[in-house]
Design a protein around this motif. Structure first.
Motif, PDB file in Angstrom:
ATOM      1  N   ARG A 174       0.835  -1.193   0.000  1.00  0.00           N
ATOM      2  CA  ARG A 174       0.000   0.000   0.000  1.00  0.00           C
ATOM      3  C   ARG A 174       0.873   1.247   0.000  1.00  0.00           C
ATOM      4  NH1 ARG A 174      -4.918   0.471   4.169  1.00  0.00           N
ATOM      5  NH2 ARG A 174      -5.523  -1.303   2.877  1.00  0.00           N
ATOM      6  N   SER A 175       0.454   2.233  -0.777  1.00  0.00           N
ATOM      7  CA  SER A 175       1.144   3.512  -0.790  1.00  0.00           C
ATOM      8  C   SER A 175       0.760   4.309   0.457  1.00  0.00           C
ATOM      9  CB  SER A 175       0.801   4.300  -2.050  1.00  0.00           C
ATOM     10  OG  SER A 175      -0.580   4.565  -2.109  1.00  0.00           O
ATOM     11  N   HIS A 176       1.454   5.400   0.690  1.00  0.00           N
ATOM     12  CA  HIS A 176       1.200   6.199   1.883  1.00  0.00           C
ATOM     13  C   HIS A 176      -0.178   6.849   1.836  1.00  0.00           C
ATOM     14  CE1 HIS A 176       5.295   5.657   3.292  1.00  0.00           C
ATOM     15  NE2 HIS A 176       5.749   5.985   2.081  1.00  0.00           N
ATOM     16  N   LYS A 177      -0.634   7.236   0.673  1.00  0.00           N
ATOM     17  CA  LYS A 177      -1.914   7.919   0.527  1.00  0.00           C
ATOM     18  C   LYS A 177      -2.884   7.027  -0.229  1.00  0.00           C
ATOM     19  CE  LYS A 177      -4.045  12.166  -1.228  1.00  0.00           C
ATOM     20  NZ  LYS A 177      -3.821  13.428  -1.987  1.00  0.00           N
ATOM     21  N   ILE A 178      -3.953   6.636   0.439  1.00  0.00           N
ATOM     22  CA  ILE A 178      -4.978   5.797  -0.178  1.00  0.00           C
ATOM     23  C   ILE A 178      -6.085   6.696  -0.706  1.00  0.00           C
ATOM     24  CG2 ILE A 178      -6.685   4.000   0.223  1.00  0.00           C
ATOM     25  CD1 ILE A 178      -3.832   3.019   0.203  1.00  0.00           C
ATOM     26  N   PRO A 179      -6.468   6.543  -1.974  1.00  0.00           N
ATOM     27  CA  PRO A 179      -7.548   7.387  -2.524  1.00  0.00           C
ATOM     28  C   PRO A 179      -8.846   7.181  -1.756  1.00  0.00           C
ATOM     29  CG  PRO A 179      -6.364   6.240  -4.268  1.00  0.00           C
ATOM     30  CD  PRO A 179      -5.900   5.641  -2.984  1.00  0.00           C
ATOM     31  N   HIS A 180      -9.601   8.261  -1.633  1.00  0.00           N
ATOM     32  CA  HIS A 180     -10.869   8.219  -0.907  1.00  0.00           C
ATOM     33  C   HIS A 180     -11.936   7.513  -1.735  1.00  0.00           C
ATOM     34  CE1 HIS A 180     -14.017   9.440   1.823  1.00  0.00           C
ATOM     35  NE2 HIS A 180     -14.700   9.940   0.816  1.00  0.00           N
ATOM     36  N   GLY A 181     -12.750   6.712  -1.060  1.00  0.00           N
ATOM     37  CA  GLY A 181     -13.876   6.065  -1.713  1.00  0.00           C
ATOM     38  C   GLY A 181     -13.543   4.796  -2.464  1.00  0.00           C
ATOM     39  N   MET A 182     -12.369   4.205  -2.245  1.00  0.00           N
ATOM     40  CA  MET A 182     -11.967   2.983  -2.931  1.00  0.00           C
ATOM     41  C   MET A 182     -11.728   1.881  -1.906  1.00  0.00           C
ATOM     42  SD  MET A 182      -9.352   4.603  -5.766  1.00  0.00           S
ATOM     43  CE  MET A 182      -8.701   2.999  -6.223  1.00  0.00           C
ATOM     44  N   ILE A 183     -12.154   0.658  -2.244  1.00  0.00           N
ATOM     45  CA  ILE A 183     -11.902  -0.514  -1.399  1.00  0.00           C
ATOM     46  C   ILE A 183     -10.596  -1.140  -1.868  1.00  0.00           C
ATOM     47  CG2 ILE A 183     -12.796  -2.720  -0.607  1.00  0.00           C
ATOM     48  CD1 ILE A 183     -15.582  -1.746  -1.287  1.00  0.00           C
ATOM     49  N   VAL A 184      -9.570  -1.079  -1.029  1.00  0.00           N
ATOM     50  CA  VAL A 184      -8.230  -1.547  -1.388  1.00  0.00           C
ATOM     51  C   VAL A 184      -7.854  -2.701  -0.470  1.00  0.00           C
ATOM     52  CG1 VAL A 184      -5.811  -0.914  -1.688  1.00  0.00           C
ATOM     53  CG2 VAL A 184      -7.605   0.768  -2.158  1.00  0.00           C
ATOM     54  N   VAL A 185      -7.405  -3.824  -1.059  1.00  0.00           N
ATOM     55  CA  VAL A 185      -6.928  -4.992  -0.325  1.00  0.00           C
ATOM     56  C   VAL A 185      -5.444  -5.141  -0.600  1.00  0.00           C
ATOM     57  CG1 VAL A 185      -7.125  -7.483  -0.012  1.00  0.00           C
ATOM     58  CG2 VAL A 185      -9.172  -6.120  -0.438  1.00  0.00           C
ATOM     59  N   THR A 186      -4.628  -5.151   0.453  1.00  0.00           N
ATOM     60  CA  THR A 186      -3.181  -5.235   0.323  1.00  0.00           C
ATOM     61  C   THR A 186      -2.719  -6.629   0.722  1.00  0.00           C
ATOM     62  OG1 THR A 186      -3.030  -2.893   0.899  1.00  0.00           O
ATOM     63  CG2 THR A 186      -1.002  -4.173   0.992  1.00  0.00           C
ATOM     64  N   HIS A 187      -1.869  -7.249  -0.141  1.00  0.00           N
ATOM     65  CA  HIS A 187      -1.364  -8.594   0.120  1.00  0.00           C
ATOM     66  C   HIS A 187      -0.010  -8.591   0.809  1.00  0.00           C
ATOM     67  CE1 HIS A 187      -4.755 -10.006  -2.052  1.00  0.00           C
ATOM     68  NE2 HIS A 187      -4.309  -9.697  -3.248  1.00  0.00           N
ATOM     69  N   GLY A 188       0.708  -7.467   0.786  1.00  0.00           N
ATOM     70  CA  GLY A 188       1.974  -7.375   1.503  1.00  0.00           C
ATOM     71  C   GLY A 188       3.181  -7.869   0.756  1.00  0.00           C
ATOM     72  N   ASP A 189       3.069  -8.114  -0.549  1.00  0.00           N
ATOM     73  CA  ASP A 189       4.196  -8.600  -1.341  1.00  0.00           C
ATOM     74  C   ASP A 189       4.008  -8.134  -2.770  1.00  0.00           C
ATOM     75  OD1 ASP A 189       6.255 -10.077  -2.585  1.00  0.00           O
ATOM     76  OD2 ASP A 189       6.098 -11.657  -1.079  1.00  0.00           O
ATOM     77  N   GLU A 190       5.112  -7.804  -3.441  1.00  0.00           N
ATOM     78  CA  GLU A 190       5.030  -7.302  -4.812  1.00  0.00           C
ATOM     79  C   GLU A 190       5.195  -8.390  -5.860  1.00  0.00           C
ATOM     80  OE1 GLU A 190       4.215  -4.472  -6.004  1.00  0.00           O
ATOM     81  OE2 GLU A 190       4.019  -3.383  -4.131  1.00  0.00           O
ATOM     82  N   ARG A 191       5.392  -9.648  -5.462  1.00  0.00           N
ATOM     83  CA  ARG A 191       5.513 -10.718  -6.452  1.00  0.00           C
ATOM     84  C   ARG A 191       4.171 -10.943  -7.146  1.00  0.00           C
ATOM     85  NH1 ARG A 191       7.795 -15.476  -2.833  1.00  0.00           N
ATOM     86  NH2 ARG A 191       6.275 -14.508  -1.425  1.00  0.00           N
ATOM     87  N   LEU A 192       4.203 -10.972  -8.462  1.00  0.00           N
ATOM     88  CA  LEU A 192       2.971 -11.024  -9.245  1.00  0.00           C
ATOM     89  C   LEU A 192       2.205 -12.325  -9.015  1.00  0.00           C
ATOM     90  CD1 LEU A 192       4.210  -9.479 -12.625  1.00  0.00           C
ATOM     91  CD2 LEU A 192       3.009  -8.351 -10.752  1.00  0.00           C
ATOM     92  N   ILE A 193       2.924 -13.457  -9.015  1.00  0.00           N
ATOM     93  CA  ILE A 193       2.251 -14.749  -8.848  1.00  0.00           C
ATOM     94  C   ILE A 193       1.640 -14.837  -7.450  1.00  0.00           C
ATOM     95  CG2 ILE A 193       2.500 -17.245  -8.993  1.00  0.00           C
ATOM     96  CD1 ILE A 193       2.925 -15.696 -11.623  1.00  0.00           C
ATOM     97  N   TRP A 194       2.380 -14.375  -6.446  1.00  0.00           N
ATOM     98  CA  TRP A 194       1.864 -14.381  -5.078  1.00  0.00           C
ATOM     99  C   TRP A 194       0.616 -13.520  -4.958  1.00  0.00           C
ATOM    100  CZ3 TRP A 194       2.242 -16.772  -0.519  1.00  0.00           C
ATOM    101  CH2 TRP A 194       1.759 -16.106   0.620  1.00  0.00           C
ATOM    102  N   ASN A 195       0.628 -12.353  -5.605  1.00  0.00           N
ATOM    103  CA  ASN A 195      -0.539 -11.469  -5.546  1.00  0.00           C
ATOM    104  C   ASN A 195      -1.750 -12.099  -6.221  1.00  0.00           C
ATOM    105  OD1 ASN A 195       0.758  -9.464  -4.126  1.00  0.00           O
ATOM    106  ND2 ASN A 195       1.416  -8.361  -5.941  1.00  0.00           N
ATOM    107  N   MET A 196      -1.541 -12.776  -7.342  1.00  0.00           N
ATOM    108  CA  MET A 196      -2.666 -13.434  -8.012  1.00  0.00           C
ATOM    109  C   MET A 196      -3.219 -14.568  -7.154  1.00  0.00           C
ATOM    110  SD  MET A 196      -4.821 -13.782 -10.368  1.00  0.00           S
ATOM    111  CE  MET A 196      -4.270 -12.640 -11.614  1.00  0.00           C
TER     112      MET A 196
END
Length: 771
Positions: A152-174
């Motif tokens: 997650r970035s420092h500033k989360i846009p307002h009005g959006m549902i954001v789920v963070t997985h905690g890792d930048e690996r593409l396969i892990w995120n999928m």
């Protein structure tokens, strides 16, 4: 010869004779010729009734033969030896009934699922740019849009549902995305659409696509691609154009998801998911299914959507790649115009069909309503239901809200009249061009009325200058009819609220308000204390500096505090706290700063006055209309007129009704307010920078203006029939700001009486002076 004749006579009745003989034989065989005992120790299939010791009492089998005299004597002896047995009564232990669980929504209880879930794959570097653009173009078309990101970035846009997985690996995120969907949304939706944040999605077309697909299908739909190297059999869906996954497919994949993470190696997340679906769900990506096709378009670099003119692009559900948010918005504008034009064409087609069908109807063309597709005009049943036409010109209107016979046409009414005239001229020129050209000279007469079944209706008498193709002109008068239909209705989603919230009622009391406290407490006690209303009443005593210095010797609110103690003694379970403040100029914001610090952030406040009659009906609306971090509520109370004016030379009624002769809704009053403490604190924080530059702003603004100017909340203002105020003269404080003071003066003047009642008093006074 005789024997043959006998046989011929008996042959027709032979079967009857044989049937009678067979029935008689079978009936004899069914009789039991053996005597049976009646002391059977169990209940047989025939339903024998047994006594306590197991012997037969007073009942036998219907087909049994009665025993002889010996048997009867034996029965009598058994009856004499019979001793009754008393069975002690044991009350049935009542088990505690389980509380019936009822779902919050009917759809949950019936197992009804939503149609489409949308998941957008984004990253911390693009969520504030492309992610926001995707959210603004599709979120208001779809029920649920969730953004999945690695970190997650420092500033989360307002009005959006954001789920963070905690890792930048593409396969892990999928893998985590599919797992999250299976854990949280698999029981709520039938279809799941996944796309990247650099993909433009035409939301309405995706919705139409899934509406035409069977929900129980195992489907993997998108843009089919072959695996890199060609070693793997089958096709996967390319992630750039998005893809649809059915609920049945994900349920089939769920037991093997961990195996896919451990066994499948891939450099691309869409290939990894495709191999997992092919290996364990035995399903390939398809572009067309059940007559429905997944259209997509590959966008060129720095392409302009307005210049793309081909069938594949105009029919696309998704477009990829999108380089920046500006291109995303241009794509959305282009496809919105396409859908809008299709809607207009469909409307025209339906209107033409209605006109064609009406020709062959019983009443002919008169059976078609005008305008086509709009509800018919309201038909009054009595003379009291007749809708009134209001007369107007370009500058004046002859029906005013204050009861005046004529007033200036301004504001939204003036814009409305100008828009109607402009629309009328446009339609006239569209009808008569190129033969004639019409120019407006003036509006002779204008009439309008509001029909609740269809909208605002207009009748215009226009003086026009008509110019033909040869340049000759003349002046004519033309009457036109227009309708502004009630069609632009928007459903605003509102957060869920309940009526179980406790309301903290804040009652400011000044020196002039002391005489009204007793009546306020009597009404409030009957409506709240006796009904155990979930509310807390807090008094706010306002002293000026001189009164505060003399509080030990002469407390101006001693009588009020005595009334509070008497009320607490009368209702032992009730506690009425009070707070004392000192101020030269009573300001709502200054007082709320003190009160806000003494309550939790989730407190629901209602600012009242001593002249306000509060009941449970209004408190429930205060709870429902005040939504934390969403909306504040400023009710418009019903103000009763001065009884000396409203009921001049008439006896006062026992009960006052909400009729225009008794009072009016005071639009100039903003004293009552319902809001949450957290919303007040957030708005007050935004206001702090302006307060540092100008401290007088605390006195120049009230709470209503503060929320309007400094908060991003919905400020809901509506008439409140459950909130009444009796008439009493209230002097306005000249120390307040000019706007607040003028509103107070206007409210005081409007509360005297209606124009007709005041005019009648003046007429009687003039009659008395003349005599």
């Amino acid at each position: 010869m005789r024997f043959s004749m006998l046989i011929s006579l008996l042959r027709p009745i032979g079967p009857v004779i044989i049937g009678i003989s067979l029935g008689f034989t079978l009936s004899l065989l069914s009789v039991s010729w053996v005597e049976e005992r009646c002391d059977i120790n169990a209940i047989g299939d025939e339903g024998i009734v047994l006594s306590q010791d197991g012997s037969l009492k007073g009942a036998r089998r219907p087909n049994s033969i009665s025993p002889g005299s010996d048997g009867e004597e034996e029965e009598e002896e058994e009856e004499e030896d019979f001793q009754p047995r008393i069975i002690p009564y044991k009350p049935v232990k009542q088990t505690q009934s389980k509380k019936l669980f009822r779902a919050k929504y009917i759809s949950t209880e019936l197992g009804i699922r939503e149609r489409l879930f949308v998941g957008i794959l984004t990253s911390k570097n693009t969520i504030n740019t492309l992610g926001v653009a995707v959210n603004r173009t599709i979120s208001h078309h779809l029920d649920n849009v969730v953004f999945f990101t690695g970190t997650r970035s420092h500033k989360i846009p307002h009005g959006m549902i954001v789920v963070t997985h905690g890792d930048e690996r593409l396969i892990w995120n999928m893998f985590q995305t599919i797992k999250y969907i299976l854990e949280h949304y698999i029981t709520e939706y039938d279809w799941f659409y996944l796309a990247q944040d650099d993909t433009y999605t035409q939301a309405d077309r995706i919705k139409v696509l899934v509406e035409h697909l069977s929900m129980d299908r195992v489907l993997y739909m998108g843009s089919p691609e072959e695996f890199i190297g060609g070693e793997m059999q089958g096709r996967y869906c390319y992630g750039g154009f998005g893809y649809l996954l059915s609920r049945s497919l994900l349920l089939r994949l769920q037991p093997f998801l961990e195996n896919c993470r451990n066994d499948i190696l891939s450099a691309r997340h869409d290939e990894w998911l495709g191999r997992c679906i092919i290996d364990y769900a035995d399903t390939n990506c398809v572009e067309e299914f059940e007559g429905q096709k997944y259209y997509y378009y590959e966008m060129g670099k720095n392409s302009d959507p307005s210049k793309e003119d081909n069938v594949q692009f105009n029919n696309a559900l998704t477009v990829h790649p999108v380089s920046d948010p500006e291109q995303m918005y241009r794509l959305h504008k282009h496809f919105t115009e396409i859908e809008l034009q299709k809607t207009y064409e469909e409307i025209e087609k339906l209107q033409a069909e209605i006109k064609n069908v009406s020709v062959v109807a019983f009443e002919g063309n008169r059976s078609a309503l005008w305008p086509v597709g709009i509800n018919p005009p309201f038909e009054p049943k009595t003379r009291f239901e007749v809708l009134r036409w209001d007369y107007f010109t370009e500058d004046q209107v002859y029906s005013c809200t204050d009861g005046s016979p004529k007033c200036e046409l301004r504001g939204i009414d003036k814009l409305d009249v100008a828009d109607v005239i402009e629309t009328a001229m446009g339609e006239l020129n569209k009808k008569y061009k190129p033969v004639l050209h019409l120019k407006k000279q003036q509006l002779i007469n204008g009439y309008r009325r509001f029909d609740p079944t269809r909208g605002m209706e207009y009748t215009l008498d226009l003086q026009l200058e008509v110019v033909n193709q040869k340049g000759h002109s003349r002046s004519i008068t033309k009457r036109v009819h227009l309708v502004r239909p009630l069609s632009r209705i928007e459903i605003i989603p509102m957060p869920y609220v309940t009526e179980a919230t406790r309301v903290h009622i804040i009652l400011p009391v000044t020196l002039q308000d002391r005489e009204h406290v007793q009546q306020f407490l009597e009404v409030y006690a009957a409506n709240a204390f006796e009904t155990s209303e979930n509310a807390i009443l807090t008094f706010l005593f306002i002293y000026d500096p001189i009164e505060a210095q003399q509080v030990n010797q002469n407390d101006i609110f001693a009588s009020v505090k005595a009334q509070i103690n008497a009320c607490e003694h009368r209702y032992p379970t009730v506690k009425i706290p009070w707070i004392s403040v000192k101020s030269e100029s009573p300001s709502q914001i200054k007082f709320m700063d003190i009160i806000s610090k003494k309550h939790p952030v989730d407190t629901l406040f209602f600012i009242a006055t001593v002249k306000t009659s509060i009941n449970s009906e209004f408190l429930n609306r205060c709870r429902m209309n005040s939504i934390n971090n969403w909306q504040v509520f400023f009710p418009i109370h019903f103000q009763y007129y001065n009884p000396d004016v409203a009921y001049h030379n008439q006896p006062l009624p026992n009960t006052l009704d909400l009729v225009k002769e008794a009072g009016h809704f005071d639009r100039s009053s903003f004293t009552e307010a319902c809001f949450y403490n957290s919303d007040y604190m957030t708005t007050r924080t935004r206001m702090s920078s302006d307060v540092q530059e100008n401290e007088d702003i605390l006195e120049n603004l009230d709470i209503y203006e503060m929320f309007v100017k400094y908060s991003g909340l919905h400020v809901f203002r509506a008439v409140e029939p459950g909130l009444h105020q009796k008439y009493s003269y209230q002097p306005c404080n000249p120390r307040l700001s000019e706007d607040i003071y003028q509103r107070c003066v206007q409210s005081t003047l409007d509360s005297l009486g209606s124009r007709s009642q005041l005019a009648l008093l003046l007429f009687e006074q003039e009659q008395g002076n003349s005599t």
